[in-house]
Structures are given as structure tokens and as C-alpha cells.
Scaffold this motif. Structure first.
Motif, PDB file in Angstrom:
ATOM      1  N   LEU A 107       2.868  13.458   3.699  1.00 56.61           N
ATOM      2  CA  LEU A 107       4.006  13.220   4.557  1.00 56.61           C
ATOM      3  C   LEU A 107       3.507  13.621   5.705  1.00 56.61           C
ATOM      4  O   LEU A 107       2.564  14.175   6.166  1.00 56.61           O
TER       5      LEU A 107
ATOM      6  N   ASP B 183      11.647  17.660   1.746  1.00 57.81           N
ATOM      7  CA  ASP B 183      10.633  17.354   2.553  1.00 57.81           C
ATOM      8  C   ASP B 183      10.522  17.968   3.904  1.00 57.81           C
ATOM      9  O   ASP B 183      11.288  18.294   4.740  1.00 57.81           O
TER      10      ASP B 183
ATOM     11  N   ARG C 221       9.960  16.554   7.675  1.00 56.42           N
ATOM     12  CA  ARG C 221      11.372  16.023   8.268  1.00 56.42           C
ATOM     13  C   ARG C 221      12.012  17.162   8.574  1.00 56.42           C
ATOM     14  O   ARG C 221      12.704  17.235   9.392  1.00 56.42           O
TER      15      ARG C 221
ATOM     16  N   THR D 149      10.582  10.718  12.950  1.00 52.96           N
ATOM     17  CA  THR D 149      10.152  10.414  11.573  1.00 52.96           C
ATOM     18  C   THR D 149       9.965   8.975  11.519  1.00 52.96           C
ATOM     19  O   THR D 149       8.562   8.572  10.800  1.00 52.96           O
TER      20      THR D 149
END
Length: 407
Positions: A178, A336, A339, A386
Motif C-alpha cells: 500500500l 487501510d 489512506r 492517493t
């Protein structure tokens, strides 16, 4: 970042050690547990030095250095301490220096802030021929132990040493990578090479990636993988004791949020150092409940934000009461962290007029480029920020896939 042609030739081999009996689901066993179960055959006849810290423990919390020191099958002759030190007595940005360990009498060498030829000289001076690495990581690019791993691999190659990595779980799972990927011009000790902010790999997998993609000359590398670990597993499923890898990483809950909320180190807000919930508590003087309200309006999956007030005992705002938020993860499978960290930066800047980046642009080192800072300053929202790194993240995910050891 195409998959290197060296992958099959130069990536780590996995040591041949006792395997799980077919049809039997064994409890998770760490790389060290499997090494010991195999009679330390991987280290047979070698003069061994180990890079480790307080997390290098057995299931019953005994340190592996103490275990190996008294075992006649292992010729353990040196220990190498990273940031915070081998026994963990130093705070952030510190180490223990060179000393003889009182418990074992072994010489302890300091690796912190050493790399390249100076670190190779430390390995040479120690007289070892095999360097072993066993440290618990937390899954974030800017957690420095993975770059201690990288630096030690590079130095071992320069010094003509063999390198062995004993694997441990990624405590926040290895499901996916991520966040933004580091740009090489922003490389520091909180990010040497272009990997994602939350890499989703174990240290053995990272060692294979480093060897196959980033080291100019691969080091002779072996990995002792775990058995019984699944990529979807959080740390509490491992059955292993949690030893804080550093003073401000007290629980697996800290690790769960760290890859996102550590970004507040790059701002003038407290990231919760000096509290019992570092990286879960965030705040500054002058912030009120409007920030928590704005963060909750983002509708982020698996997390809620509570208006919170706290007084750090050290670090930013020491001894002063500040306002902010506490991060409450409600569904860790949906959560997440990266994020969430971006959303908190975006909303903090809008909700508090005093918001500022650190004057040294440390945020750029943490995120891996100037992109996050400049986009937020320009008024970009969470989705826009993002979305900007998705292409480079997809490229990293493709490369990462070739070095994974577990399903």
C-alpha cells in the motif's frame, strides 16, 4: 521496475529444514524455531555473528543469543546491534555502542548509521564468516530495521561474508502493498530503495527482493522461512509473544496504524510520542473536536476517530495538554493505514489553522517524494492524493510478487 533476470539465480535460497507433515496444520514456527529444530545445520562449522535486538526471542521469551550461546552446535562469536541497541536500552535515534554483553561475554558491535565499507569493516573486524539477521519488523518502509537489513547485506557482500535471514511474521499481514513508492532522489535511512510505504512483506521476502533488485552485487544469501504463517494473518494469530521492537512500538495495535500515522512526524503535530498510545493519539495545542468530526466525515473503512486530549511526557508538546484525535480501528481487515494517514493530514490542515510541515520537509522522506506535501498544500483531497501513486504502486506490486514465500 521490471523483474530482474537475477531473480532465479541471485535471490535467496530457502534453507532445507524440517517441513510440515502433509495434511497436518502446524502452529506457526519462526525461522529461528526451524533453524534450531534442524540442528542449526545451516550454520554448521561457521563463525556466526547475529544482527538482532530484544525482539529476537523464542516462544517462551528467551533471547535467541542466550540460547545459541550455550548450544555447542553453534559457534556464535559476535552480536551486532541496530538502532536502540541489541538489548534495547537506547531511545529513538540512539544506539548502545561497542561493549561486551554481560550475560554472554560476547562482543557487541554497533551497526547504527553505518553502511557500505565502514560496516563491512565492522564485520571483518568481528572475525565472523556468516552474518545472521533476526529482528521483528512492523511492515512500514520508514521503520529502520529493514534498512539495517539492507545495509548489512551490502556490507556482508563487500566483506565476503555469507548472509542468513531468519524470518518472522509481518504483524499487519502480508496481504498487499500500500501507499506511495520511494523515489530514489529521496533515499535516506528511512527509505533506501523504491518500495511501497506499507510493503506487505516479511524480512526474508524483503531480503530476496533487495538481493534480486537493488544490490549491485548479490550477497550469498539463505533464508530460513517460517512454517504455518499465512499472508492474511495478523500478529495475534501467530501465538508469539509481542516484544516492542522499539520504545514507541508498544503493541501490535501500534504497528497496525504506524505505516499511516507516522507521517505526522513530518508535521508540527504530536504523533503521540510520550503517551501510552503513540501513533494512535495525534494532536497539537489549539485543535478541538472539529478535526475528529472532519476525519469521520471522510467515511474511511474500518476506522473511527475520537476527539481526544493528552499531555505528552516527552517529545513534541512535552508536559502541555493538546487536543486532537485517537485512531480507533474497528475492522482491521478493511482498514487501510496509508489512506487513513493521508486523510488525517488533509483534514488536519483544513480543521486547524496552525498546521505546518516540519521545516526540513521530513514528510518528503517519509512519503518518498514531494508529491504528497505539494498536493495537500494545493488543496487536494484524499482520493486525489492517493490516486496519484497508483501506477507506481502497481509496478512495485508486480515486482514484489516474484519474491514472496508464502500464500
Amino acid at each position: 521496475m521490471p523483474l530482474s533476470r537475477r531473480t532465479l539465480l541471485a535471490s535467496a535460497t530457502t534453507a532445507a529444514l524440517p517441513a510440515t507433515t502433509p495434511g497436518h496444520r502446524e502452529r506457526l514456527r519462526t525461522g529461528f524455531e526451524r533453524l534450531a529444530a534442524g540442528g542449526y545445520s545451516v550454520l554448521d562449522g561457521r563463525r556466526v555473528g547475529i544482527v538482532t535486538n530484544p525482539t529476537g526471542v523464542t516462544r517462551d521469551t528467551e533471547h535467541i543469543v542466550d540460547v545459541m550461546h550455550r548450544d555447542p552446535r553453534v559457534r556464535l562469536t559476535a552480536v551486532f546491534g541496530p538502532e536502540h541497541g541489541f538489548r534495547g536500552t537506547a531511545q529513538a535515534g540512539g544506539s548502545e555502542g561497542r561493549y561486551d554483553d554481560p550475560a554472554t561475554g560476547l562482543p557487541v558491535y554497533d551497526t547504527y548509521l553505518k553502511s557500505g565499507r565502514p560496516l563491512a569493516d565492522v564485520f571483518t573486524a568481528s572475525g565472523v564468516d556468516t552474518v545472521v539477521f533476526d529482528i521483528q519488523d512492523v511492515g512500514a518502509r520508514f521503520y529502520t530495521y529493514i534498512w539495517t537489513l539492507y545495509d548489512c547485506m551490502e556490507a556482508a557482500q563487500l566483506a565476503g561474508k555469507r548472509f542468513v535471514v531468519l524470518d518472522r511474521p509481518n504483524p499487519v499481514t502480508g496481504r498487499e502493498a500500500l501507499g506511495p513508492v520511494l523515489h530514489k532522489e529521496f533515499a535516506t535511512f528511512v527509505g533506501r530503495q523504491p518500495i511501497a510505504q506499507a510493503h506487505g512483506m516479511t524480512v526474508a521476502e524483503l531480503a530476496r527482493l533487495f538481493n534480486g533488485e537493488f544490490l549491485a552485487t548479490p550477497v550469498p544469501l539463505e533464508t530460513v522461512r517460517m512454517s504455518g504463517w499465512k499472508r492474511s494473518g495478523f500478529y495475534d494469530a501467530s501465538g508469539l509473544p509481542w516484544v516492542p521492537p522499539s520504545p514507541n512500538m508498544p503493541t501490535p495495535d501500534t504497528a497496525l496504524v504506524y505505516s499511516g500515522t507516522c507521517l505526522f512526524e513530518g508535521t508540527n503535530l504530536s504523533e503521540g510520542r510520550g503517551t501510552t498510545r503513540p501513533f494512535e493519539l495525534l494532536g497539537a495545542e489549539g485543535i478541538d473536536g472539529r478535526w475528529a468530526a472532519a476525519a469521520n466525515e471522510e467515511g474511511l473503512p474500518g476506522v473511527r476517530f475520537r476527539e481526544a486530549y493528552f499531555a505528552p511526557t516527552f517529545s513534541k508538546f512535552q508536559g502541555r495538554t493538546v487536543g486532537g484525535v485517537q485512531v480507533h480501528v474497528t475492522d482491521r481487515a478493511a482498514y487501510d493505514p496509508v489512506r487513513t494517514g493521508i486523510a488525517l493530514l488533509v483534514t488536519a490542515r483544513k480543521a486547524w489553522s496552525g498546521f505546518a510541515w516540519r521545516s526540513d520537509d521530513w514528510i518528503d522522506k517519509l512519503t518518498g517524494s514531494a508529491q504528497v506535501r505539494t498536493m495537500i498544500d494545493a488543496g487536494a483531497g484524499t482520493d486525489e492524493v492517493t490516486g496519484a501513486w497508483q501506477e507506481e504502486l502497481a509496478a512495485f506490486r508486480r515486482v514484489r510478487k516474484g519474491y514472496l514465500l508464502y500464500t
